[in-house]
Design a protein around this motif. Structure first.
Motif, PDB file in Angstrom:
ATOM      1  N   LEU A  95      30.262   6.389  -8.553  1.00 33.54           N
ATOM      2  CA  LEU A  95      30.450   7.271  -9.712  1.00 33.54           C
ATOM      3  C   LEU A  95      30.688   8.695  -9.210  1.00 33.54           C
ATOM      4  O   LEU A  95      29.848   9.257  -8.493  1.00 33.54           O
ATOM      5  CB  LEU A  95      29.209   7.229 -10.620  1.00 33.54           C
ATOM      6  N   THR A  97      30.571  11.560 -10.443  1.00 32.04           N
ATOM      7  CA  THR A  97      29.713  12.681 -10.878  1.00 32.04           C
ATOM      8  C   THR A  97      28.384  12.722 -10.142  1.00 32.04           C
ATOM      9  O   THR A  97      27.657  13.707 -10.235  1.00 32.04           O
ATOM     10  CB  THR A  97      29.382  12.557 -12.378  1.00 32.04           C
ATOM     11  N   LEU A  98      28.067  11.641  -9.469  1.00 29.90           N
ATOM     12  CA  LEU A  98      26.761  11.565  -8.801  1.00 29.90           C
ATOM     13  C   LEU A  98      26.897  11.807  -7.304  1.00 29.90           C
ATOM     14  O   LEU A  98      27.933  11.490  -6.705  1.00 29.90           O
ATOM     15  CB  LEU A  98      26.133  10.188  -9.037  1.00 29.90           C
ATOM     16  N   THR A  99      25.828  12.305  -6.720  1.00 33.28           N
ATOM     17  CA  THR A  99      25.825  12.471  -5.266  1.00 33.28           C
ATOM     18  C   THR A  99      25.699  11.095  -4.617  1.00 33.28           C
ATOM     19  O   THR A  99      25.421  10.091  -5.293  1.00 33.28           O
ATOM     20  CB  THR A  99      24.632  13.326  -4.809  1.00 33.28           C
ATOM     21  N   LEU A 101      23.339  10.028  -2.690  1.00 27.22           N
ATOM     22  CA  LEU A 101      21.969   9.527  -2.875  1.00 27.22           C
ATOM     23  C   LEU A 101      21.781   8.962  -4.282  1.00 27.22           C
ATOM     24  O   LEU A 101      21.195   7.888  -4.465  1.00 27.22           O
ATOM     25  CB  LEU A 101      20.967  10.663  -2.636  1.00 27.22           C
ATOM     26  N   GLU A 102      22.283   9.687  -5.268  1.00 31.63           N
ATOM     27  CA  GLU A 102      22.144   9.221  -6.653  1.00 31.63           C
ATOM     28  C   GLU A 102      22.916   7.926  -6.883  1.00 31.63           C
ATOM     29  O   GLU A 102      22.451   7.039  -7.610  1.00 31.63           O
ATOM     30  CB  GLU A 102      22.642  10.304  -7.620  1.00 31.63           C
ATOM     31  N   LEU A 105      20.929   5.147  -5.670  1.00 27.88           N
ATOM     32  CA  LEU A 105      19.758   4.902  -6.523  1.00 27.88           C
ATOM     33  C   LEU A 105      20.107   4.267  -7.879  1.00 27.88           C
ATOM     34  O   LEU A 105      19.214   3.844  -8.614  1.00 27.88           O
ATOM     35  CB  LEU A 105      19.029   6.226  -6.785  1.00 27.88           C
ATOM     36  N   LEU A 106      21.395   4.221  -8.206  1.00 22.08           N
ATOM     37  CA  LEU A 106      21.784   3.742  -9.540  1.00 22.08           C
ATOM     38  C   LEU A 106      21.134   2.418  -9.973  1.00 22.08           C
ATOM     39  O   LEU A 106      20.572   2.332 -11.069  1.00 22.08           O
ATOM     40  CB  LEU A 106      23.309   3.605  -9.635  1.00 22.08           C
ATOM     41  N   PRO A 107      21.166   1.373  -9.137  1.00 19.35           N
ATOM     42  CA  PRO A 107      20.582   0.086  -9.602  1.00 19.35           C
ATOM     43  C   PRO A 107      19.078   0.173  -9.874  1.00 19.35           C
ATOM     44  O   PRO A 107      18.543  -0.641 -10.620  1.00 19.35           O
ATOM     45  CB  PRO A 107      20.859  -0.864  -8.427  1.00 19.35           C
ATOM     46  N   GLY A 116      12.685   4.497  -4.649  1.00 17.43           N
ATOM     47  CA  GLY A 116      12.936   5.926  -4.796  1.00 17.43           C
ATOM     48  C   GLY A 116      13.880   6.479  -3.743  1.00 17.43           C
ATOM     49  O   GLY A 116      14.556   5.725  -3.021  1.00 17.43           O
ATOM     50  N   SER A 117      13.892   7.791  -3.669  1.00 20.51           N
ATOM     51  CA  SER A 117      14.809   8.485  -2.768  1.00 20.51           C
ATOM     52  C   SER A 117      14.607   8.090  -1.308  1.00 20.51           C
ATOM     53  O   SER A 117      15.585   7.976  -0.552  1.00 20.51           O
ATOM     54  CB  SER A 117      14.598   9.990  -2.870  1.00 20.51           C
ATOM     55  N   ARG A 152      24.108   0.909  -1.620  1.00 20.76           N
ATOM     56  CA  ARG A 152      23.703   0.738  -3.025  1.00 20.76           C
ATOM     57  C   ARG A 152      23.413  -0.728  -3.347  1.00 20.76           C
ATOM     58  O   ARG A 152      22.459  -1.047  -4.059  1.00 20.76           O
ATOM     59  CB  ARG A 152      24.807   1.257  -3.938  1.00 20.76           C
TER      60      ARG A 152
END
Lengths: 220, 400
Positions: A95, A97-99, A101-102, A105-107, A116-117, A152
């Motif tokens: 995506l 718009t996300l970094t 790392l983000e 973390l999506l799922p 977590g992170s 991911r």
């Protein structure tokens, strides 16, 4: 682990009916490392999507650990995908718009015991992108984006990885790294891999290879 | 750090910053118009009600043919003057259903050397029979008004203790009244009948433009009725039994304003509704386009385990955040609009204007934000529902 029985999936193309998956019966045991090869349009991607419960079959059964995917409700199927499966696609699937790392973390958004992170950072480290955690996809090369997508796919520690041309646009070194990572996950965590590919060299590294032709499948 | 729908929605909105801003601004316009309209209408309505209550009379008897002037004076404080013989007061007192009747005399300050503060209405009243101004006096000075003393409306910028001069008669300001929004009260100086008579007399020698009022003339008779009789019925009795007068009920007085108000409400409501519909359609279209562009993204989220309700709520949340931003922006703009238009509105429509109580303003603000939120979410509901029902594989493929 994955049991497929008499699976059929047809598409309407104008007045013609295209048999994308034609009476496929297949078993993939836990911890297997399997590839499916075939030409474009042979039905590989459709079969992979059927295995992941992303599309419904016209007939036949897909079971994961004895659970018929299409007897489950939509939410239960989504939970199963979230818990037990990781998908890797042949296209850019991050995506924008996300970094990084983000994206990894999506799922976890849809999981009960949330990772977590730190878990995401560990996976990024394993795919060699620890320093790119705060970057956005547009700042990465195609190969790097693919590796983020791979990280991911593993964030929820799935039992099954369904990968569609996972090394499609990677250079040889990166491809070797990715395959090494897959092998590592397969050995260490008994993760089951079903890899769809054109790449016969990649297929040769798997334990078992199937070939699809005109929707039908055969063991190579 | 944990990922959440909220974070995802915020990022999606900021990614399409211009589009998001344009939608928020469109919604803000609607909210601003409706919020400002509601407050303005309420202000005017409150002012009229309060003003007519403060007038304290069930009926106002005026010379026939001067009903419009009377309305203009009572509502807009327009210093028009009209007179009738004082004997009408006694006749009115004898009419069935009349409990109390008291005279008032209106004088118009003139733009000559005679007068300190021009263009105000000078209202003289009879303290013995009065039942309207007495209560204000009690609030303002807690004693009867002496001759050559005045209490003034809030719009007259004079401090207590100062002395004005009208038609050669000094008039000491001994107090002021709370703001009513009615110019008749806010822009007037109240004094005794004796003081007014003195002004009339002196104007003949002191003023370049003498007051042409007879010694026994009054402007209106304010009537308090027996509770058993309705103002409408009493009006008929008064007009039948007293020749040459018309009786105005409170409804007659504020009826014109109410009509103006109704036109305003319809106009603002109509514009607001049209804009609202356009905005809802616009949001619906934009979100339809947006989810079409993002089919693959939605399919991917489903493949990762998103349930239909997660997808629906993501799109709805984006719409809600956008609407909330638009709503808050609109409240700010509406508030600014109100402040900016307060005077022009008052001047253009000659309507009284009082800021409504905080409770109403908060309620209107809350309603406007809820309306904006609901509109945004409703507009995005169908695209959100549609995308949430797509098969993940179909969504991923269609997004290719």
């Amino acid at each position: 682990m994955i049991e497929i029985n008499g699976l059929n999936k047809n598409y309407q193309a104008g007045s013609q009916i295209l048999k994308a998956v034609d009476d496929v019966t297949l078993g993939v045991e836990a911890g297997a490392f399997v590839s499916i090869v075939g030409h474009s349009g042979s039905g590989k991607t459709t079969l992979l999507s059927l295995m992941g419960g992303l599309t419904s079959p016209d007939s036949g059964v897909v079971s994961i650990d004895g659970q018929d995917l299409w007897r489950l409700g939509h939410d239960q199927r989504a939970e199963l995908r979230n818990r037990a499966m990781g998908f890797i696609y042949q296209f850019a699937s991050l995506l924008p718009t996300l970094t990084v790392l983000e994206n990894v973390l999506l799922p976890t958004m849809y999981a009960k015991g949330k990772k977590g992170s730190a878990d995401a950072a560990k996976l990024l480290d394993e795919v060699g992108l620890a320093d790119k955690a705060k970057s956005f996809p547009a700042e990465l090369s195609g190969g790097q984006q693919r590796r983020v997508a791979i990280a991911r796919a593993f964030i929820n520690e799935p039992k099954i990885i369904l990968a569609d041309e996972p090394t499609g646009d990677l250079d040889e070194d990166t491809e070797a790294e990715v395959l090494g990572f897959f092998r590592h996950m397969n050995r260490e965590y008994a993760t089951t891999f079903v890899i769809v590919t054109h790449n016969t060299a990649l297929a040769a590294t798997t334990n078992r290879t199937y070939r699809m032709t005109g929707g039908r499948i055969a063991l190579v | 750090m944990q990922m959440s729908n909220f974070r995802l929605a915020l990022r999606n909105l900021s990614r399409r910053g211009f589009r998001s801003m344009a939608l928020a601004v469109a919604l803000a316009l609607v909210v601003a118009l409706l919020f400002a309209g509601a407050i303005a209408m309420k202000s005017i309505s409150t002012s009229i009600t309060l003003g007519s209550q403060r007038l304290g009379a069930d009926l106002m008897v005026v010379p026939e043919g001067y009903q419009d002037s009377a309305r203009a004076t009572l509502i807009a404080g327009k210093p028009s003057v009209f007179y009738m013989p004082e004997e009408i007061l006694d006749k009115v007192r004898k009419v069935k259903g009349v409990r109390k009747a008291t005279p008032q005399l209106f004088l118009k300050s003139a733009e000559f050397e005679c007068c300190t503060y021009v263009d105000i209405l000078l209202v003289a009243f009879d303290q013995e029979s009065d039942f309207t101004i007495g209560s204000w006096l009690k609030e303002a000075i807690d004693r009867p008004l002496e001759d050559r003393e005045t209490i003034i409306g809030r719009s007259i910028p004079l401090a207590t203790g100062l002395t004005m001069k009208y038609f050669g008669v000094p008039l000491k300001v001994v107090g002021d009244l709370a703001e009513t929004g009615l110019e008749y009260i806010d822009h007037a100086a109240f004094m005794t009948l004796a003081t007014a008579r003195e002004m009339i007399r002196k104007s003949r020698t002191m003023s370049e433009k003498p007051l042409e009022i007879g010694e026994d003339e009054i402007s209106v008779v304010l009537v308090q009725l027996d509770p058993a009789i309705t103002p409408e019925r009493a009006k008929v009795f008064v007009e039948y039994e007293v020749e040459g007068v018309k009786a105005l009920t409170s409804q007659d007085v504020i009826g014109t304003v109410k009509q103006q108000l109704a036109v305003l409400v319809r106009t603002i409501g109509g514009i607001g509704l049209s804009l609202w519909l356009i905005t809802v359609v616009l949001i619906g279209l934009v979100f339809s386009m947006s989810v079409n562009e993002r089919q693959r993204e939605m399919g991917l989220l489903q493949a990762m385990g998103a349930k239909r309700r997660n997808i629906f709520s993501l799109v709805a949340l984006e719409a809600a955040l956008l609407s909330l931003a638009g709503g808050l922006l609109g409240l700010g703009a509406g508030g600014g609009l109100l402040l900016a238009c307060r005077e022009p509105l008052r001047n253009a429509f000659k309507l009284p204007y009082l800021w409504p109580d905080t409770g109403f303003v908060l309620l209107a603000a809350l309603s406007a934000v809820i309306a904006a939120l609901t509109s945004g979410v409703l507009a995005a509901a169908w695209p959100a529902f549609r995308i949430s029902r797509m098969e993940p594989y179909q969504a991923i493929r269609k997004g290719e």
